[in-house]
Design a protein around this motif. Structure first.
Motif, short mmCIF file in Angstrom:
data_model
loop_
_atom_site.label_atom_id
_atom_site.label_comp_id
_atom_site.label_asym_id
_atom_site.label_seq_id
_atom_site.Cartn_x
_atom_site.Cartn_y
_atom_site.Cartn_z
N PHE A 2 0.83 -1.20 0.00
CA PHE A 2 0.00 0.00 0.00
C PHE A 2 0.87 1.25 0.00
N ALA B 46 -8.54 -6.07 -6.49
CA ALA B 46 -7.28 -6.68 -6.91
C ALA B 46 -7.08 -8.06 -6.29
N ARG C 60 -10.90 4.33 -7.44
CA ARG C 60 -10.31 4.99 -6.29
C ARG C 60 -10.85 6.41 -6.15
N THR D 209 1.40 -7.71 -5.25
CA THR D 209 0.32 -6.87 -4.74
C THR D 209 0.41 -5.48 -5.35
N GLU D 210 1.62 -4.92 -5.41
CA GLU D 210 1.78 -3.59 -5.97
C GLU D 210 1.32 -3.57 -7.43
N MET E 175 -10.06 -0.90 -3.25
CA MET E 175 -8.94 -1.31 -4.09
C MET E 175 -8.59 -2.79 -3.87
N LEU E 176 -8.49 -3.20 -2.61
CA LEU E 176 -8.05 -4.56 -2.32
C LEU E 176 -9.03 -5.61 -2.87
N VAL F 40 -5.80 -1.83 -11.03
CA VAL F 40 -7.17 -1.42 -10.73
C VAL F 40 -7.40 -0.03 -11.32
N TYR G 152 2.45 1.70 -3.32
CA TYR G 152 1.45 2.07 -4.32
C TYR G 152 1.07 3.55 -4.17
N LEU H 224 -8.56 1.97 0.26
CA LEU H 224 -7.60 0.91 -0.07
C LEU H 224 -8.11 -0.47 0.34
N LEU I 299 -2.47 -3.78 -7.62
CA LEU I 299 -3.13 -2.53 -7.26
C LEU I 299 -3.04 -1.53 -8.41
N LYS I 300 -1.89 -1.54 -9.10
CA LYS I 300 -1.71 -0.61 -10.22
C LYS I 300 -2.69 -0.90 -11.35
#
Lengths: 328, 296
Positions: B103, B202, B180, B168-169, B198-199, B175, B106, B194, B172-173
């Motif tokens: 997070f 993703a 957001r 994970t990064e 977001m989570l 999404v 990101y 987040l 997230l990118k």
């Protein structure tokens, strides 16, 4: 009475909302939490180097820089030198790249430029599975199948035809630096393919169209346009694979023969830094012995760190130009 | 004179063109051969492990403890439990840290700290696993004075962290930014956005990344040598030496006894089936996800 409670209540809620406002609805706490987790990651990276350095004080004090060029490794009289292992690590990993780089680049080119769509997924999948096979299984297969069936006959052939070259000098052994080299060249393939494929994918189509439009054959387009264009990324992939090869432990330990040897010959059994640590760490009874092994670990850590930093800088340069979907 | 010169150059060009075509065909063919070369060792390893290991597999192999040399039967129950424990410990330590750190990276990719964290991640992913073993040894085994499951889990956690963090990064990118922005515009706090917007968007990619990390560390034998250490008996204690599957394969393989070497193949079959099925499921989920997204 009721007025007083009302005022008290109001005071409390305002204090509460003040706190909430100050904390930006919890974002301050969340930000501190993410910061702490991030710091842990940085701390781990620094901590590894620090711990290795801290726990190898005795041999550093005793041998200094001579440790790197000492050729003897004798736990009984506590005389330790890293040269045979440094040499074994460098020789096996460099020669394995000599074999793996052309093949890996070939696969990456096949995947990005040649393969029909229905072949893309299966071949890519096979390469990913190859990356997932545990090192110890490569070692098991190497020890009982690959070395007797492939490496030994191949070594005898090399010795018979090119035996006058120092690197193919006899006598021929099964477990040898050649065996380690060949196993390593299979094991680093996925790294090479994954990254150089991403590099080729990041090259804009106009490069290809331009070359083909000027009448180049596809091979000329690849060698004269694509490879120069993606050169720093490909170099990055090669160096990253070098790091992998230098740190590979179990499979190498099982096939290299574990022998102090400084001859040029690939056909002799040898030793690498990683396999030395794997073999002797639990047997190290004295502090000096154990710390000498940790110092070997520190040298290996320093080497892979250097190699990785160079590789990342090269790959980042290409990747920043055009963002790719994933990076290994 | 003029015309003959012209025909000579034409002839040259034609030859040259034919040569270039031939080189092209040969080299492109070799690239195809290279792809075949990648398939060969994988197929050989898989077939051979199945062929050698299948005979020794039966129910006892999964439920019994190892037997001494020369005693028939026995299994690797303790190593299966041990692998599950050590990998579970690694997950407990690595997943929260890598998710939360992802997070940070990101949200602030280009700050000094964000770059440093990403750089550290790359450094960690390049450090040989045996070095992680030494690190776990000096931090946990030396201070506690004995080998333990905990130290094995710690070593694996550090190997896993960069894999989980990186994926994970990246996920997230992927999404869409609008999700957001929509959440923030409705007045939700950053952490709510987040964690709850977001989570979930993703999550399948994140789980894939974690599964790949698990598959990778479940096969690690090198750091187990002097952290979890191995144990011929059953143990489920955190502070005791514990057997793991990859370490058991290693111990059996380098032993001079024929019956142990046979058991090495059977144990290897269990290990490779476990690791590859994790890998296949993870990859399957990814490609299914991509097809779903492309279909929309």
């Amino acid at each position: 009475m009721s007025v007083i409670t009302a005022i008290k209540l109001k005071k409390r809620t305002s204090r509460w909302s003040e706190l909430v406002r100050r904390l930006e609805h919890g974002d301050v706490i969340f930000r501190l939490l993410t910061l702490a987790a991030g710091m842990l990651v940085i701390l781990a990276a620094i901590g590894i180097g620090f711990e290795l350095w801290q726990n190898s004080a005795r041999p550093r004090a005793e041998f200094g820089f001579d440790f790197l060029v000492g050729t003897n490794w004798d736990p009984v009289i506590e005389d330790f030198g890293a040269l045979p292992f440094l040499y074994g690590t460098l020789q096996t990993s460099l020669f394995s790249l000599l074999i793996a780089v052309p093949i890996g680049l070939g696969i990456a080119i096949f995947l990005t430029e040649l393969a029909p769509d229905w072949l893309l997924q299966p071949v890519g999948f096979v390469v990913e599975l190859l990356a997932a096979v545990p090192s110890v299984i490569f070692g098991l297969w190497g020890l009982f199948v690959f070395v007797p069936v492939v490496v030994k006959p191949f070594a005898q052939f090399l010795n018979g035809t090119l035996g006058w070259l120092p690197i193919f000098e006899g006598p021929v052994f099964g477990p040898s630096r050649l065996a380690a080299t060949l196993i390593l060249s299979i094991m680093v393939l996925p790294t090479l393919v994954a990254i150089s494929r991403d590099v080729f994918l990041a090259i804009p189509p106009s490069q290809r169209e331009g070359a083909l439009g000027l009448g180049a054959t596809r091979w000329e387009m690849i060698t004269q346009n694509l490879i120069p264009y993606g050169l720093s990324g490909i170099l990055g992939a090669v160096i990253l694979a070098l790091g992998r090869a230098m740190g590979e432990t179990i499979a190498v330990t099982m096939v290299i023969g574990n022998n102090l040897d400084l001859s040029a010959s690939l056909l002799h059994p040898g030793y690498t830094m990683a396999s030395l640590i794997a073999n002797e760490f639990t047997e190290a009874t004295t502090d000096m012995y154990r710390e000498a092994l940790i110092l070997i670990g520190f040298v290996l850590f320093g080497l892979t760190l250097l190699v990785n930093i160079i590789a990342r800088l090269l790959v980042w340069r290409v990747a920043r130009r055009i963002p790719t979907e994933s990076r290994a | 004179m003029q015309s003959s010169l012209l025909s000579v150059t034409q002839n040259d060009q034609r030859l040259n063109y034919r040569r270039r075509q031939a080189v092209n065909q040969v080299m492109l063919g070799l690239c195809g051969v290279a792809a075949l070369i990648a398939i060969l060792p994988l197929a050989w390893i898989l077939l051979y492990v199945v062929q050698r290991g299948y005979g020794s597999l039966n129910l006892d192999f999964f439920t019994q403890l190892p037997t001494p040399v020369g005693v028939a039967g026995g299994g690797v129950f303790n190593a299966i439990v041990g692998s599950a424990m050590v990998v579970g410990l690694a997950c407990l330590m690595a997943i929260p840290v890598s998710l939360i750190a992802a997070f940070y990276v990101y949200e602030r990719p280009n700050t000094l700290l964000g770059t440093l964290i990403r750089f550290s991640t790359d450094v960690l992913s390049g450090v040989p696993s045996i070095i992680m073993g030494i690190f776990a040894y000096t931090v946990i085994v030396l201070t506690q004075g004995h080998f333990s499951a905990l130290s094995g889990g710690f070593a694996l956690a550090i190997i896993m962290t960069p894999i989980a963090l990186r994926t994970t990064e990246e996920m997230l990118k992927l999404v869409p930014k609008t999700l957001r922005e929509g959440s923030l515009a409705l007045g939700a706090a950053d952490w709510r956005t987040l964690l709850q917007v977001m989570l979930p968007a993703a999550i399948s990619g994140v789980i894939t990344g974690i599964m790949l990390g698990v598959a990778r560390v479940a096969g690690e034998a090198a750091p187990m040598l002097f952290t979890a250490f191995g144990n011929p008996f059953f143990s489920a204690a955190l502070d005791q030496p514990i057997a793991t599957l990859p370490h058991q394969v290693y111990v059996y393989a380098i032993s001079p006894y024929k019956d142990w070497q046979d058991k090495a193949w059977a144990t290897a079959l269990v290990l490779i089936a476990l690791v590859l099925s994790l890998e296949v499921v993870a990859r399957g989920v990814t490609s299914w996800q991509q097809r779903k997204l492309r279909g929309r």
